[in-house]
Design a protein around this motif. Structure first.
Motif, PDB file in Angstrom:
ATOM      1  N   LEU A   1       0.830  -1.195   0.000  1.00 31.30           N
ATOM      2  CA  LEU A   1       0.000   0.000   0.000  1.00 31.30           C
ATOM      3  C   LEU A   1       0.867   1.247   0.000  1.00 31.30           C
ATOM      4  CD1 LEU A   1      -2.735  -0.887   2.631  1.00 31.30           C
ATOM      5  CD2 LEU A   1      -3.090  -0.592   0.185  1.00 31.30           C
ATOM      6  N   ALA A   2       0.283   2.307  -0.540  1.00 36.35           N
ATOM      7  CA  ALA A   2       0.970   3.590  -0.530  1.00 36.35           C
ATOM      8  C   ALA A   2       0.903   4.188   0.865  1.00 36.35           C
ATOM      9  CB  ALA A   2       0.325   4.526  -1.535  1.00 36.35           C
ATOM     10  N   ARG A   3       1.888   4.995   1.182  1.00 38.86           N
ATOM     11  CA  ARG A   3       1.869   5.711   2.457  1.00 38.86           C
ATOM     12  C   ARG A   3       0.794   6.787   2.406  1.00 38.86           C
ATOM     13  NH1 ARG A   3       7.394   6.229   5.282  1.00 38.86           N
ATOM     14  NH2 ARG A   3       6.399   8.049   6.166  1.00 38.86           N
ATOM     15  N   LEU A   4       0.222   7.044   3.569  1.00 43.22           N
ATOM     16  CA  LEU A   4      -0.805   8.081   3.632  1.00 43.22           C
ATOM     17  C   LEU A   4      -0.219   9.446   3.269  1.00 43.22           C
ATOM     18  CD1 LEU A   4      -3.675   9.020   4.562  1.00 43.22           C
ATOM     19  CD2 LEU A   4      -2.711   9.290   6.839  1.00 43.22           C
ATOM     20  N   ASP A   5       1.001   9.705   3.746  1.00 42.85           N
ATOM     21  CA  ASP A   5       1.579  11.027   3.542  1.00 42.85           C
ATOM     22  C   ASP A   5       2.342  11.134   2.224  1.00 42.85           C
ATOM     23  OD1 ASP A   5       3.501   9.279   4.254  1.00 42.85           O
ATOM     24  OD2 ASP A   5       4.397  10.504   5.834  1.00 42.85           O
ATOM     25  N   ASP A   6       2.518   9.995   1.529  1.00 43.83           N
ATOM     26  CA  ASP A   6       3.295  10.035   0.303  1.00 43.83           C
ATOM     27  C   ASP A   6       2.805   8.951  -0.655  1.00 43.83           C
ATOM     28  OD1 ASP A   6       5.135  10.154  -1.690  1.00 43.83           O
ATOM     29  OD2 ASP A   6       6.812   9.387  -0.498  1.00 43.83           O
ATOM     30  N   PRO A   7       1.877   9.312  -1.542  1.00 40.82           N
ATOM     31  CA  PRO A   7       1.261   8.316  -2.427  1.00 40.82           C
ATOM     32  C   PRO A   7       2.280   7.601  -3.317  1.00 40.82           C
ATOM     33  CG  PRO A   7       0.133  10.448  -2.584  1.00 40.82           C
ATOM     34  CD  PRO A   7       1.352  10.663  -1.750  1.00 40.82           C
TER      35      PRO A   7
ATOM     36  N   VAL B   1      -7.220  -4.406   2.110  1.00 42.55           N
ATOM     37  CA  VAL B   1      -6.270  -4.999   3.057  1.00 42.55           C
ATOM     38  C   VAL B   1      -6.979  -5.236   4.390  1.00 42.55           C
ATOM     39  CG1 VAL B   1      -4.134  -4.601   4.335  1.00 42.55           C
ATOM     40  CG2 VAL B   1      -4.256  -4.029   1.917  1.00 42.55           C
ATOM     41  N   GLY B   2      -7.870  -4.325   4.740  1.00 44.07           N
ATOM     42  CA  GLY B   2      -8.670  -4.505   5.947  1.00 44.07           C
ATOM     43  C   GLY B   2      -9.437  -5.813   5.907  1.00 44.07           C
ATOM     44  N   ILE B   3     -10.033  -6.120   4.778  1.00 46.30           N
ATOM     45  CA  ILE B   3     -10.778  -7.378   4.644  1.00 46.30           C
ATOM     46  C   ILE B   3      -9.831  -8.564   4.794  1.00 46.30           C
ATOM     47  CG2 ILE B   3     -12.011  -8.845   2.989  1.00 46.30           C
ATOM     48  CD1 ILE B   3     -13.540  -6.442   2.059  1.00 46.30           C
ATOM     49  N   ASP B   4      -8.645  -8.465   4.163  1.00 45.34           N
ATOM     50  CA  ASP B   4      -7.688  -9.567   4.274  1.00 45.34           C
ATOM     51  C   ASP B   4      -7.248  -9.788   5.721  1.00 45.34           C
ATOM     52  OD1 ASP B   4      -7.731 -10.241   1.646  1.00 45.34           O
ATOM     53  OD2 ASP B   4      -6.010  -9.026   1.081  1.00 45.34           O
ATOM     54  N   TYR B   5      -7.242  -8.728   6.501  1.00 47.25           N
ATOM     55  CA  TYR B   5      -6.844  -8.848   7.904  1.00 47.25           C
ATOM     56  C   TYR B   5      -8.058  -9.112   8.801  1.00 47.25           C
ATOM     57  CZ  TYR B   5      -1.936  -7.821   7.309  1.00 47.25           C
ATOM     58  OH  TYR B   5      -0.608  -7.925   6.972  1.00 47.25           O
ATOM     59  N   GLY B   6      -9.198  -9.350   8.202  1.00 48.65           N
ATOM     60  CA  GLY B   6     -10.393  -9.679   8.987  1.00 48.65           C
ATOM     61  C   GLY B   6     -10.843  -8.539   9.871  1.00 48.65           C
ATOM     62  N   VAL B   7     -10.612  -7.312   9.431  1.00 44.54           N
ATOM     63  CA  VAL B   7     -10.993  -6.156  10.244  1.00 44.54           C
ATOM     64  C   VAL B   7     -12.510  -5.978  10.189  1.00 44.54           C
ATOM     65  CG1 VAL B   7     -10.869  -3.644  10.373  1.00 44.54           C
ATOM     66  CG2 VAL B   7      -8.810  -4.967   9.919  1.00 44.54           C
TER      67      VAL B   7
END
Lengths: 161, 176
Positions: free
Chosen positions: B45-51, B129-135
């Protein structure tokens, strides 16, 4: 009706209009892929056996929670890709555990869940049989006589209502 | 023996009360995660502060780290955030954020308002990614070991007790 009441009534009416007026718009947004009815039917069939994690008493098929919408889209995508039901269920349990299944698999940790009710019934029947047999062996004198029947000792009859 | 029969309902009541009492202490929202002791799911994933910069699971191998799932729209995150800021200051482990289903500008504004405890936040706009981590209940916090295996998952806000009694000892044993 006083002035204040009238104002309140108008407010309630407007609020209702606003609510019901807005709902169809939202519903239109939420269902992007109605173009393939067969796929949608399959989607509903599969997701109605999956529990929504956010509002746990709803299925993923009928929950409006964000996560349920995402998971529906995920399942839709998987169906389009040609994934089988087993693959989709495996995908879900890998992330959320057996908890997402409304039909939990039969294994050691769920044995009590599956057989518990039957066990309780067997236990209840066993108690019933034991009690009935014991009572059948008791002599007549150990029971209170029925009120409408002349008992062995009518003078000492049961309580009269 | 027969004289004690009247105690049966009392005993039954006691057993029932014990079960119900134990039930009160359980949180039905806490679903045991099947991810514990499993390799953390892949992500890039891209960083929030730096796409332009991405972080992946491989980049994190070799260190024990914390992954905290948060969002600017999440009210409970605000509750745990000061705790996380304090925890990060102690530099026990690097804390990474997973900015879950957020708007980039909102997420950045939230961090500058409430403080930024994260080495970096991964920007998970669509929540994949949230779904993959079962969030399923933000905030959530994962402890991931050097080999990239998930060792602990906290659902809902962290508390001082959880940090002190569960997460810190676990981190120490993983770093040893």
């Amino acid at each position: 009706m006083t002035h204040a009441q009238a104002r309140f009534a108008r407010f309630v009416l407007l609020a209702c209009l606003a609510l019901f007026g807005a709902t169809p718009l939202r519903a239109g947004e939420a269902a992007p892929a109605a173009e393939d009815p067969a796929l949608e039917a399959r989607l509903v069939e599969i997701t109605s056996e999956l529990r929504c994690l956010v509002c746990q008493n709803q299925t993923i098929a009928d929950s409006h929670a964000d996560l349920a919408v995402d998971l529906r889209n995920q399942v839709r995508e998987m169906l389009r890709r040609g994934d089988s039901r087993e693959q989709i269920v495996a995908y879900m349990t890998a992330r959320y555990g057996d908890f997402v299944l409304y039909r939990p698999p039969l294994k050691e940790s769920t044995a009590l869940l599956w057989f518990g009710p039957a066990l309780l019934m067997v236990a209840g029947l066993a108690v019933l049989v034991v009690v009935l047999r014991r009572r059948a062996r008791l002599p007549d004198e150990s029971f209170e006589p029925d009120e409408d029947m002349p008992g062995p000792n009518p003078a000492a009859g049961g309580p009269t209502a | 023996m027969k004289s004690l029969k009247f105690l049966i309902p009392l005993v039954l009541f006691g057993v029932l009360a014990l079960f119900l009492g134990a039930g009160l202490k359980l949180d039905p929202r806490e679903v045991p995660s099947p991810l514990i002791d499993k390799p953390a799911p892949d992500f890039k994933l891209a960083r929030l502060d730096d796409p332009a910069t991405t972080i992946s699971r491989e980049d994190m191998l070799g260190k024990v780290w914390l992954l905290n799932v948060w969002a600017s729209w999440c009210v409970a995150c605000r509750e745990e955030h000061p705790l996380l800021v304090e925890f990060a200051k102690r530099k026990l482990v690097p804390v990474y954020g997973l900015n879950y289903k957020d708007v980039r500008a909102d997420g950045k504004a939230w961090l500058s308002q409430h403080g930024n405890p994260y080495e970096a936040s991964l920007f998970d706009e669509k929540g994949k990614v949230g779904i993959d981590y079962g969030v399923y209940g933000v905030p959530e916090t994962f402890v991931i070991d050097r080999k990239g295996v998930i060792r602990y998952k906290q659902i809902g806000p962290l508390t001082p007790e959880v940090l002190r009694d569960r997460i810190e000892p676990l981190i120490k044993s993983l770093q040893a």
